[in-house]
Design an enzyme around this catalytic site. Structure first.
Site, mmCIF file in Angstrom:
data_model
loop_
_atom_site.group_PDB
_atom_site.id
_atom_site.type_symbol
_atom_site.label_atom_id
_atom_site.label_comp_id
_atom_site.label_asym_id
_atom_site.label_seq_id
_atom_site.Cartn_x
_atom_site.Cartn_y
_atom_site.Cartn_z
ATOM 1 C CE LYS A 13 -0.960 -0.077 5.002
ATOM 2 N NZ LYS A 13 -0.146 -1.262 5.320
ATOM 3 N NE ARG A 88 -0.477 1.447 11.308
ATOM 4 C CZ ARG A 88 0.699 0.867 11.293
ATOM 5 N NH1 ARG A 88 0.925 -0.137 12.100
ATOM 6 N NH2 ARG A 88 1.661 1.285 10.508
ATOM 7 N NE ARG A 127 8.603 -4.339 3.219
ATOM 8 C CZ ARG A 127 7.712 -3.608 3.871
ATOM 9 N NH1 ARG A 127 7.999 -3.160 5.078
ATOM 10 N NH2 ARG A 127 6.549 -3.331 3.347
ATOM 11 N NE ARG A 160 12.468 -1.337 8.858
ATOM 12 C CZ ARG A 160 11.912 -0.608 7.886
ATOM 13 N NH1 ARG A 160 12.573 0.355 7.323
ATOM 14 N NH2 ARG A 160 10.691 -0.843 7.495
ATOM 15 N NE ARG A 171 4.739 -4.765 11.196
ATOM 16 C CZ ARG A 171 5.393 -4.242 10.158
ATOM 17 N NH1 ARG A 171 6.484 -4.826 9.702
ATOM 18 N NH2 ARG A 171 4.951 -3.152 9.585
#
Length: 214
Positions: A13, A88, A127, A160, A171
């Site tokens: 997104k 959120r 990532r 990370r 998450r």
């Protein structure tokens, strides 16, 4: 146009929000970027936000709502904006609606970039972020020229903490528990548009442009 981007962490997104901002000439407002800037600068807000983000938990509403409302009140937002990473939760969405209503405004679109969980865990494991300048890469989709080295500053690239599989799964659990209800919230408000986030990035954007108009 006032647009909210919805979708699980790693659904893409943020990438789509940037493309929308560039095409329509409106600011891309990412709470993640605001938090990371605060963390890098060692501010009090940054320290608080980091303790939550490192555990894969959502930053509490009171740390976020005022910050975002203040941001969308600035002059560069008069033609609209793209919100990425906010709201959120239902309480955040309600607080945003209330603040906008006080200004005689409302959101126009909530765009949900829909991607299955298993795709997301794979994506986010690829990532990498530069420890020096913060530039981000992806081993599959946007690889650095030299393995493990930042193209921009030559810094070391790392995975990370919030992109590690165990944190990503946590998450996603938090997302489904707290953020998924926003799909229903914005469906009832009549502004939700869902797009398939598993296809090529340009195809996702093409679908979004067909929704928003040229």
């Amino acid at each position: 146009m006032k647009i909210i981007m919805l979708g699980a962490p790693g659904a893409g997104k943020g990438t789509q929000a940037k493309k929308i901002a560039a095409k329509y000439g409106i600011p891309h407002i990412s709470t993640g970027d605001i938090f990371r800037a605060n963390i890098k600068n060692g501010t009090e807000l940054g320290k608080k936000a980091k303790t939550y983000m490192d555990q894969g938990l959502l930053v509490p509403d009171e740390l976020v709502v005022d910050l975002v409302v203040d941001r969308v009140s600035q002059d560069d937002c008069t033609k609209g904006y793209v919100l990425d990473g906010f709201p959120r939760t239902i309480p955040q969405a309600e607080a945003l609606d209330k603040a906008l209503e006080a200004k005689g405004q409302k959101m126009d679109y909530a765009i949900d970039v829909d991607v299955p969980d298993e795709n997301i865990v794979k994506r986010m494991g690829g990532r990498r972020a530069c420890v020096g300048c913060g530039a981000t890469y992806h081993l599959v989709y946007a690889a650095p020229k030299k393995d493990g080295i930042c193209d921009v500053c030559g810094g070391e690239l790392i995975l990370r903490d919030d992109d590690k599989p165990e944190t990503v799964e946590k998450r996603l659990h938090v997302y489904h528990d707290q953020t998924q209800p926003l799909i229903d919230y914005y469906t009832k408000a009549g502004i939700l548009k869902s797009v398939d986030g598993t296809v090529d990035m340009e195809d996702v954007f093409g679908t979004i442009v067909s929704i928003l108009g040229e």
